[in-house]
Write a protein that holds these residues in place. Structure first.
Motif, PDB file in Angstrom:
ATOM      1  N   GLY A 240       0.793  -1.228   0.000  1.00  0.00           N
ATOM      2  CA  GLY A 240       0.000   0.000   0.000  1.00  0.00           C
ATOM      3  C   GLY A 240       0.823   1.273   0.000  1.00  0.00           C
ATOM      4  N   GLY A 241       2.053   1.179  -0.466  1.00  0.00           N
ATOM      5  CA  GLY A 241       2.877   2.373  -0.651  1.00  0.00           C
ATOM      6  C   GLY A 241       3.531   2.932   0.592  1.00  0.00           C
ATOM      7  N   GLU A 242       3.444   2.227   1.713  1.00  0.00           N
ATOM      8  CA  GLU A 242       4.076   2.760   2.926  1.00  0.00           C
ATOM      9  C   GLU A 242       4.475   1.653   3.894  1.00  0.00           C
ATOM     10  OE1 GLU A 242       0.859   4.191   6.001  1.00  0.00           O
ATOM     11  OE2 GLU A 242       0.340   4.994   4.026  1.00  0.00           O
ATOM     12  N   GLY A 243       5.426   1.982   4.773  1.00  0.00           N
ATOM     13  CA  GLY A 243       5.853   1.045   5.801  1.00  0.00           C
ATOM     14  C   GLY A 243       7.315   0.668   5.688  1.00  0.00           C
ATOM     15  N   GLU A 244       7.782  -0.053   6.691  1.00  0.00           N
ATOM     16  CA  GLU A 244       9.166  -0.519   6.734  1.00  0.00           C
ATOM     17  C   GLU A 244       9.298  -1.830   5.949  1.00  0.00           C
ATOM     18  OE1 GLU A 244      10.148  -0.996  10.841  1.00  0.00           O
ATOM     19  OE2 GLU A 244      10.268   1.161  11.234  1.00  0.00           O
ATOM     20  N   PHE A 245      10.432  -1.978   5.278  1.00  0.00           N
ATOM     21  CA  PHE A 245      10.698  -3.241   4.596  1.00  0.00           C
ATOM     22  C   PHE A 245      12.190  -3.539   4.646  1.00  0.00           C
ATOM     23  CE2 PHE A 245      11.783  -0.362   1.190  1.00  0.00           C
ATOM     24  CZ  PHE A 245      12.710  -1.040   0.398  1.00  0.00           C
ATOM     25  N   ALA A 246      12.519  -4.798   4.397  1.00  0.00           N
ATOM     26  CA  ALA A 246      13.914  -5.238   4.392  1.00  0.00           C
ATOM     27  C   ALA A 246      14.205  -5.962   3.092  1.00  0.00           C
ATOM     28  CB  ALA A 246      14.181  -6.157   5.582  1.00  0.00           C
ATOM     29  N   ILE A 247      15.476  -6.010   2.744  1.00  0.00           N
ATOM     30  CA  ILE A 247      15.937  -6.787   1.597  1.00  0.00           C
ATOM     31  C   ILE A 247      16.697  -7.993   2.127  1.00  0.00           C
ATOM     32  CG2 ILE A 247      17.486  -6.824  -0.398  1.00  0.00           C
ATOM     33  CD1 ILE A 247      16.917  -3.814  -0.741  1.00  0.00           C
ATOM     34  N   LEU A 248      16.341  -9.179   1.653  1.00  0.00           N
ATOM     35  CA  LEU A 248      17.052 -10.402   1.998  1.00  0.00           C
ATOM     36  C   LEU A 248      17.807 -10.846   0.751  1.00  0.00           C
ATOM     37  CD1 LEU A 248      17.718 -12.754   3.900  1.00  0.00           C
ATOM     38  CD2 LEU A 248      15.598 -13.859   3.144  1.00  0.00           C
ATOM     39  N   SER A 249      19.103 -10.553   0.728  1.00  0.00           N
ATOM     40  CA  SER A 249      19.929 -10.804  -0.451  1.00  0.00           C
ATOM     41  C   SER A 249      20.634 -12.152  -0.349  1.00  0.00           C
ATOM     42  CB  SER A 249      20.940  -9.665  -0.610  1.00  0.00           C
ATOM     43  OG  SER A 249      21.682  -9.799  -1.795  1.00  0.00           O
ATOM     44  N   ALA A 250      21.496 -12.424  -1.315  1.00  0.00           N
ATOM     45  CA  ALA A 250      22.283 -13.659  -1.319  1.00  0.00           C
ATOM     46  C   ALA A 250      23.585 -13.406  -0.564  1.00  0.00           C
ATOM     47  CB  ALA A 250      22.538 -14.112  -2.754  1.00  0.00           C
ATOM     48  N   THR A 251      24.697 -13.309  -1.279  1.00  0.00           N
ATOM     49  CA  THR A 251      25.975 -13.005  -0.620  1.00  0.00           C
ATOM     50  C   THR A 251      26.312 -11.529  -0.779  1.00  0.00           C
ATOM     51  OG1 THR A 251      27.264 -13.482  -2.620  1.00  0.00           O
ATOM     52  CG2 THR A 251      26.825 -15.321  -1.126  1.00  0.00           C
ATOM     53  N   PRO A 252      27.095 -10.969   0.126  1.00  0.00           N
ATOM     54  CA  PRO A 252      27.451  -9.543   0.031  1.00  0.00           C
ATOM     55  C   PRO A 252      28.219  -9.197  -1.241  1.00  0.00           C
ATOM     56  CG  PRO A 252      27.936 -10.393   2.230  1.00  0.00           C
ATOM     57  CD  PRO A 252      27.607 -11.574   1.381  1.00  0.00           C
ATOM     58  N   ASN A 253      28.862 -10.189  -1.868  1.00  0.00           N
ATOM     59  CA  ASN A 253      29.679  -9.928  -3.054  1.00  0.00           C
ATOM     60  C   ASN A 253      28.986 -10.252  -4.369  1.00  0.00           C
ATOM     61  OD1 ASN A 253      31.957  -9.202  -1.467  1.00  0.00           O
ATOM     62  ND2 ASN A 253      32.393 -11.360  -1.114  1.00  0.00           N
ATOM     63  N   ALA A 254      27.750 -10.734  -4.338  1.00  0.00           N
ATOM     64  CA  ALA A 254      27.061 -11.150  -5.569  1.00  0.00           C
ATOM     65  C   ALA A 254      26.807  -9.942  -6.473  1.00  0.00           C
ATOM     66  CB  ALA A 254      25.756 -11.851  -5.236  1.00  0.00           C
ATOM     67  N   THR A 255      27.388  -9.971  -7.659  1.00  0.00           N
ATOM     68  CA  THR A 255      27.299  -8.832  -8.571  1.00  0.00           C
ATOM     69  C   THR A 255      25.865  -8.492  -8.929  1.00  0.00           C
ATOM     70  OG1 THR A 255      29.343  -9.684  -9.549  1.00  0.00           O
ATOM     71  CG2 THR A 255      28.256  -7.884 -10.694  1.00  0.00           C
ATOM     72  N   ASN A 256      25.083  -9.517  -9.301  1.00  0.00           N
ATOM     73  CA  ASN A 256      23.711  -9.237  -9.727  1.00  0.00           C
ATOM     74  C   ASN A 256      22.879  -8.663  -8.583  1.00  0.00           C
ATOM     75  OD1 ASN A 256      23.721 -11.706  -8.354  1.00  0.00           O
ATOM     76  ND2 ASN A 256      22.361 -12.730  -9.793  1.00  0.00           N
ATOM     77  N   GLN A 257      22.996  -9.265  -7.405  1.00  0.00           N
ATOM     78  CA  GLN A 257      22.238  -8.787  -6.242  1.00  0.00           C
ATOM     79  C   GLN A 257      22.567  -7.315  -5.940  1.00  0.00           C
ATOM     80  OE1 GLN A 257      20.155 -11.068  -4.091  1.00  0.00           O
ATOM     81  NE2 GLN A 257      20.277 -12.125  -6.048  1.00  0.00           N
ATOM     82  N   ASN A 258      23.848  -7.010  -5.908  1.00  0.00           N
ATOM     83  CA  ASN A 258      24.264  -5.647  -5.562  1.00  0.00           C
ATOM     84  C   ASN A 258      23.821  -4.632  -6.605  1.00  0.00           C
ATOM     85  OD1 ASN A 258      25.448  -6.552  -3.212  1.00  0.00           O
ATOM     86  ND2 ASN A 258      27.481  -6.761  -4.101  1.00  0.00           N
ATOM     87  N   THR A 259      23.839  -5.031  -7.868  1.00  0.00           N
ATOM     88  CA  THR A 259      23.384  -4.124  -8.926  1.00  0.00           C
ATOM     89  C   THR A 259      21.893  -3.868  -8.799  1.00  0.00           C
ATOM     90  OG1 THR A 259      25.096  -4.976 -10.411  1.00  0.00           O
ATOM     91  CG2 THR A 259      23.291  -3.757 -11.417  1.00  0.00           C
ATOM     92  N   TRP A 260      21.109  -4.923  -8.578  1.00  0.00           N
ATOM     93  CA  TRP A 260      19.663  -4.747  -8.416  1.00  0.00           C
ATOM     94  C   TRP A 260      19.344  -3.902  -7.186  1.00  0.00           C
ATOM     95  CZ3 TRP A 260      19.030 -10.716  -9.003  1.00  0.00           C
ATOM     96  CH2 TRP A 260      19.227 -11.072 -10.339  1.00  0.00           C
ATOM     97  N   ILE A 261      20.059  -4.152  -6.094  1.00  0.00           N
ATOM     98  CA  ILE A 261      19.812  -3.387  -4.863  1.00  0.00           C
ATOM     99  C   ILE A 261      20.134  -1.910  -5.075  1.00  0.00           C
ATOM    100  CG2 ILE A 261      20.609  -3.056  -2.475  1.00  0.00           C
ATOM    101  CD1 ILE A 261      20.912  -6.147  -2.345  1.00  0.00           C
ATOM    102  N   LYS A 262      21.186  -1.633  -5.829  1.00  0.00           N
ATOM    103  CA  LYS A 262      21.527  -0.239  -6.141  1.00  0.00           C
ATOM    104  C   LYS A 262      20.359   0.445  -6.850  1.00  0.00           C
ATOM    105  CE  LYS A 262      23.618   1.005  -9.854  1.00  0.00           C
ATOM    106  NZ  LYS A 262      24.557   1.187 -10.989  1.00  0.00           N
ATOM    107  N   TRP A 263      19.745  -0.248  -7.803  1.00  0.00           N
ATOM    108  CA  TRP A 263      18.613   0.343  -8.526  1.00  0.00           C
ATOM    109  C   TRP A 263      17.358   0.398  -7.667  1.00  0.00           C
ATOM    110  CZ3 TRP A 263      19.561   3.466 -12.130  1.00  0.00           C
ATOM    111  CH2 TRP A 263      20.625   3.270 -13.003  1.00  0.00           C
TER     112      TRP A 263
END
Length: 337
Positions: free
Chosen positions: A156-179
């Protein structure tokens, strides 16, 4: 009156069909037969990687090559190095790798290329000097921004959320998180707050425990975005049997077969992905074309990719599969992968 026209049309049509067949034969003949192509996944037992690798092996079978899948059981930054070294010794024609780290494998991939082995990255890239072509699932910016757009609808467009990623060094994950973070800067997301980026290391149990920790640390959490197939399934599994079911939205990137039960029982309303089998299939054809000398990886070059048709190499050697699909209860049963 019409007979002469028909008689003219028939040879013209026959000539056109003959030309098409010749063109198809020429395209098929451009690929060398018996190419040895090895796939190196992030983790040998990762369900997403298995689907992608199977797609690659299907493509290699089509082109009458020799395919193999080798790789580590963990997603550590340097866990793929020994496998690359072995493939160099075996004199593979091409290596297709989903990198666990953008830089750790580069010296070894450069060694492979110096010995004439072609290198294609897919799913998760290395630094550009580590490969000739990167086969990307979709435009990284659209994936990252799309994750926030979907999450916003779900909470609904509001509230707290978290990202659960893979590894801290994963190129694809980090690129997507940046965007994702770039998308959050837009005024329409002013009421959305990213409180934590957690890492499950693409391990089911660790991702499960990380989900539990997020809910304990942030009691007002409204959503979890897991841009990893392992993470989204683990988060959904935890939440489906917790008081948070129906209160915390789980979304991210996962396969329909993996997520179907969670959609059916209402734990997950919507998530996204491309077809990982097609990703592996396209990567195999890119590798085969490199190894056959039909392309070198330069921007503007094009090649035939079997059932996926003609593909063009873009900037920095990137080849894009296509946009992701959003899966929900209305369409999930139409997909089987």
């Amino acid at each position: 009156m019409f007979r002469p026209l028909r008689s003219i049309r028939q040879p013209v049509l026959a000539a056109a069909l003959l030309a098409a067949c010749v063109a198809m034969t020429a395209n098929a003949a451009e690929l060398k037969s018996g190419l040895k192509i090895a796939f190196v996944p992030k983790q040998i037992n990762n369900p997403y990687e298995v689907i992608a690798d199977d797609g690659g092996m299907a493509a290699i079978k089509e082109m009458k090559g020799q395919g193999k899948v080798v790789g580590p059981s963990d997603a550590g930054a340097s866990s793929q190095v020994s496998y690359i070294n072995t493939l160099i010794t075996q004199k593979q024609d091409a290596v297709v790798i989903a990198a666990n780290d953008a830089n750790a494998v580069v010296p070894y991939l450069k060694k492979a290329m110096s010995q004439g082995i072609k290198v294609v990255t897919f799913d998760s890239d290395t630094a550009p000097e580590g490969r000739q072509i990167f086969v990307n699932q979709a435009d990284s910016e659209s994936i990252g921004r799309g994750q926030i757009q979907l999450l916003s609808k779900l909470v609904g467009g509001e509230g707290e959320f978290a990202i659960l990623s893979a590894t801290p060094n994963a190129t694809n994950q980090n690129t997507w998180i940046k965007w994702m973070q770039e998308e959050l800067k837009k005024p329409e997301y002013a009421k959305l707050k990213l409180v934590k980026i957690a890492y499950g290391n693409d391990d089911d149990q660790k991702s499960f425990v990380e989900t539990q920790g997020l809910l304990q640390a942030y009691p007002n959490l409204k959503g979890i975005v897991a841009p990893t197939s392992v993470g989204i399934a683990a988060a959904a599994r935890y939440i489906q049997s917790s008081p948070s079911k129906g209160k915390v939205a789980v979304t991210g990137l996962g396969t329909p077969n993996q997520m179907r039960a969670f959609v059916k029982n209402g734990t997950v309303k919507a998530f996204q992905l491309w077809d990982p089998g097609q990703l592996g299939y396209l990567a195999a054809f890119a590798a085969a074309n490199l190894a056959s000398g039909t392309i070198s990886g330069k921007e503007g070059e094009s090649f035939e990719a079997g059932k996926l048709g003609k593909r063009t190499v873009g900037k920095s050697g990137e080849v894009i599969l296509g946009p992701p699909t959003t899966f929900d209860s209305a369409n999930i049963d139409s997909f089987n992968f």
